[in-house]
Design a protein around this motif. Sequence first.
Motif, PDB file in Angstrom:
ATOM      1  N   LEU A  59       0.835  -1.336   0.126  1.00  0.00           N
ATOM      2  CA  LEU A  59       0.103  -0.029   0.108  1.00  0.00           C
ATOM      3  C   LEU A  59       0.794   1.159   0.007  1.00  0.00           C
ATOM      4  N   MET A  60       1.872   1.306   0.674  1.00  0.00           N
ATOM      5  CA  MET A  60       2.861   2.466   0.803  1.00  0.00           C
ATOM      6  C   MET A  60       3.990   2.025   1.525  1.00  0.00           C
ATOM      7  N   ASN A  61       5.100   2.873   1.010  1.00  0.00           N
ATOM      8  CA  ASN A  61       6.528   2.926   1.728  1.00  0.00           C
ATOM      9  C   ASN A  61       7.105   4.199   1.625  1.00  0.00           C
ATOM     10  N   PRO A  62       7.974   4.400   2.581  1.00  0.00           N
ATOM     11  CA  PRO A  62       8.429   5.656   2.656  1.00  0.00           C
ATOM     12  C   PRO A  62       9.286   6.113   1.406  1.00  0.00           C
ATOM     13  N   THR A  63      10.096   5.343   0.706  1.00  0.00           N
ATOM     14  CA  THR A  63      10.810   5.957  -0.367  1.00  0.00           C
ATOM     15  C   THR A  63       9.965   6.146  -1.479  1.00  0.00           C
ATOM     16  N   THR A  64       8.995   5.231  -1.746  1.00  0.00           N
ATOM     17  CA  THR A  64       7.808   5.565  -2.668  1.00  0.00           C
ATOM     18  C   THR A  64       6.871   6.680  -2.416  1.00  0.00           C
ATOM     19  N   ASP A  65       6.788   7.067  -1.101  1.00  0.00           N
ATOM     20  CA  ASP A  65       6.221   8.232  -0.584  1.00  0.00           C
ATOM     21  C   ASP A  65       6.855   9.463  -1.210  1.00  0.00           C
ATOM     22  N   VAL A  66       8.216   9.581  -1.088  1.00  0.00           N
ATOM     23  CA  VAL A  66       8.942  10.714  -1.454  1.00  0.00           C
ATOM     24  C   VAL A  66       8.718  10.810  -2.957  1.00  0.00           C
ATOM     25  N   GLY A 214      16.438   3.969 -18.935  1.00  0.00           N
ATOM     26  CA  GLY A 214      15.936   2.657 -19.057  1.00  0.00           C
ATOM     27  C   GLY A 214      16.357   1.575 -18.049  1.00  0.00           C
ATOM     28  N   SER A 215      16.385   1.972 -16.783  1.00  0.00           N
ATOM     29  CA  SER A 215      16.799   0.897 -15.684  1.00  0.00           C
ATOM     30  C   SER A 215      15.528   0.623 -14.680  1.00  0.00           C
ATOM     31  N   GLY A 216      14.365   0.545 -15.085  1.00  0.00           N
ATOM     32  CA  GLY A 216      13.518  -0.027 -14.042  1.00  0.00           C
ATOM     33  C   GLY A 216      12.223   0.307 -14.653  1.00  0.00           C
ATOM     34  N   LEU A 217      10.966  -0.461 -14.231  1.00  0.00           N
ATOM     35  CA  LEU A 217       9.348  -0.291 -14.548  1.00  0.00           C
ATOM     36  C   LEU A 217       8.968   0.282 -13.460  1.00  0.00           C
ATOM     37  N   GLY A 218       8.024   1.534 -13.811  1.00  0.00           N
ATOM     38  CA  GLY A 218       7.049   2.043 -12.872  1.00  0.00           C
ATOM     39  C   GLY A 218       6.235   2.702 -13.551  1.00  0.00           C
ATOM     40  N   GLY A 219       5.091   3.163 -12.811  1.00  0.00           N
ATOM     41  CA  GLY A 219       4.083   4.021 -13.347  1.00  0.00           C
ATOM     42  C   GLY A 219       3.445   4.798 -12.372  1.00  0.00           C
ATOM     43  N   ILE A 220       2.767   5.987 -12.488  1.00  0.00           N
ATOM     44  CA  ILE A 220       2.333   6.888 -11.205  1.00  0.00           C
ATOM     45  C   ILE A 220       0.990   7.480 -11.861  1.00  0.00           C
ATOM     46  N   SER A 279       8.286  -1.609  -6.422  1.00  0.00           N
ATOM     47  CA  SER A 279       9.347  -1.939  -5.341  1.00  0.00           C
ATOM     48  C   SER A 279      10.205  -0.557  -5.103  1.00  0.00           C
ATOM     49  N   PRO A 280      10.538  -0.553  -3.669  1.00  0.00           N
ATOM     50  CA  PRO A 280      11.173   0.680  -3.370  1.00  0.00           C
ATOM     51  C   PRO A 280      12.456   0.969  -3.810  1.00  0.00           C
ATOM     52  N   ASP A 281      13.013  -0.123  -4.575  1.00  0.00           N
ATOM     53  CA  ASP A 281      14.368   0.000  -5.146  1.00  0.00           C
ATOM     54  C   ASP A 281      13.907   1.023  -6.276  1.00  0.00           C
ATOM     55  N   ASN A 282      12.895   0.475  -7.224  1.00  0.00           N
ATOM     56  CA  ASN A 282      12.809   1.151  -8.410  1.00  0.00           C
ATOM     57  C   ASN A 282      12.141   2.761  -8.005  1.00  0.00           C
ATOM     58  N   GLN A 288      15.841   9.245  -8.371  1.00  0.00           N
ATOM     59  CA  GLN A 288      17.298   9.651  -8.697  1.00  0.00           C
ATOM     60  C   GLN A 288      17.235  10.176 -10.451  1.00  0.00           C
ATOM     61  N   GLY A 289      16.206   9.557 -11.025  1.00  0.00           N
ATOM     62  CA  GLY A 289      16.206  10.094 -12.552  1.00  0.00           C
ATOM     63  C   GLY A 289      15.254  11.480 -12.407  1.00  0.00           C
TER      64      GLY A 289
END
Length: 443
Positions: A59-66, A214-220, A279-282, A288-289
Amino acid sequence: MSENKYHFETLALHAGQTIDATQSRGVPVYRTSSYLFKSTEHAANLFALKELGNIYTRLMNPTTDVLEQRVTQLEGGAASVALASGTAAIFNAIITLAEAGDEIVSANNLYGGTYTQFDAILPKLGINVKFVDHKDPLNFERAITDKTKALFIETIGNPVLDYTDVKAIADVAHRNGLPLIVDATFTTPYLLKTIDLGADIVINSLTKWLGGHGSGLGGIITDAGRFNWKGGRHPLFTEPDSNYHGLRWAIDLPEPLAPIAFALRVRTVPLRNLGASISPDNSWIFIQGIETLPLRMIRHSENALKVAEHLSQHPEVAWVRYPGLKNDPSYTLASKDLKNGFGGMVVFGVKGGYEAAVKIIDNIKLFSHLANVGDAKSLILHPASTSHSQLSAEQQLQSGLSPDLIRLSIGLEHSDDLIEALNEVLQPVESQKEGWLSKLIKK
Ligand SMILES: *Cc1c(COP(=O)(O)O)cnc(C)c1O
């Protein structure tokens, strides 16, 4: 100075980060699945949305929250929810406002995967998508029925990079009591603030320019926070929701949460129960991007314009589409809205059609042949034989995809090197064969 007074470049570096107890300057990656409750009362409050806080990383993660807060500020929205991919973001946005029996009206010039999702998958779930030609905003109005729940467009559409009149289509949506969903991946908030033009829900594939490498998958998904869900067309927001304690999203939420009912429902209904979590790594990769997004978008746009101008003079090129070319059909409209550049995508047709296009792709240097866009490196693709090959010949032509079309995602290399690489493969077939001989004679 409050954060929302800062310029885009400043927000791209700072928005959403609160320095934590470790004093870490970089945003820390929180690799955790779950969070301690302080008490049973605290736990109960979190689940009842009386208090917002971390429960579980699905549901939520502090890194993703930023990441979410940063994109919210860059888009000028009210709240964002990051997901596993741009595709998941689109699907989760749609099922947050539509269910079996409902309809969506969409532009027909979509990213290939989105087209298939709308054309083949949503109808099987009972959500029917009506496709219209985006060039006349009234086409959307004509397709609206009592069952319509939203309009959907992309800012710059596949495959010929037509710029969409976001404002005109937002006006159509609003006078019909509907929200406008905009996939803004090709423009990013640096080139276009779609919320300023009337978008209610903005989708970005983080995989592309926001991540940028080109280093990860994600959407927002970003919720502009101002659509009135109580207008009568959205019972999912006004009737008790069996997915969430019978909550009526547009009616029962306390004041600070009321404007972000949509984002909250994305998080607590489809994300929570279907689980397309990032994932929080992504999330960290995308943070960073985004730090360099403004710099990169300027260079992507400058390089793309130079390449487009060069191609339009080239004798082996049949046609070029780039919204920043003065004679492009999209230029007048695009130049009104896009003040910082026209993006990194260029498409062109080669004399010699399908065969010649395939040959170019097999021989070109420097450009990477792959199915992605928005990398720092330049990319090349022949959609007719790859990303859009799922579509019938008729569907391909309807969406403006010709067999000679080559798609370029222009990267951050030196533009002279990109132009040289294109020149090398754009020679007439005979001169490529006889190259060694003519070189000998010239010497
Ligand atoms: C890539 C892309 C998507 C899908 O995003 P993923 O992160 O690959 O799932 C959606 N829309 C557009 C315009 C895209 O370019």
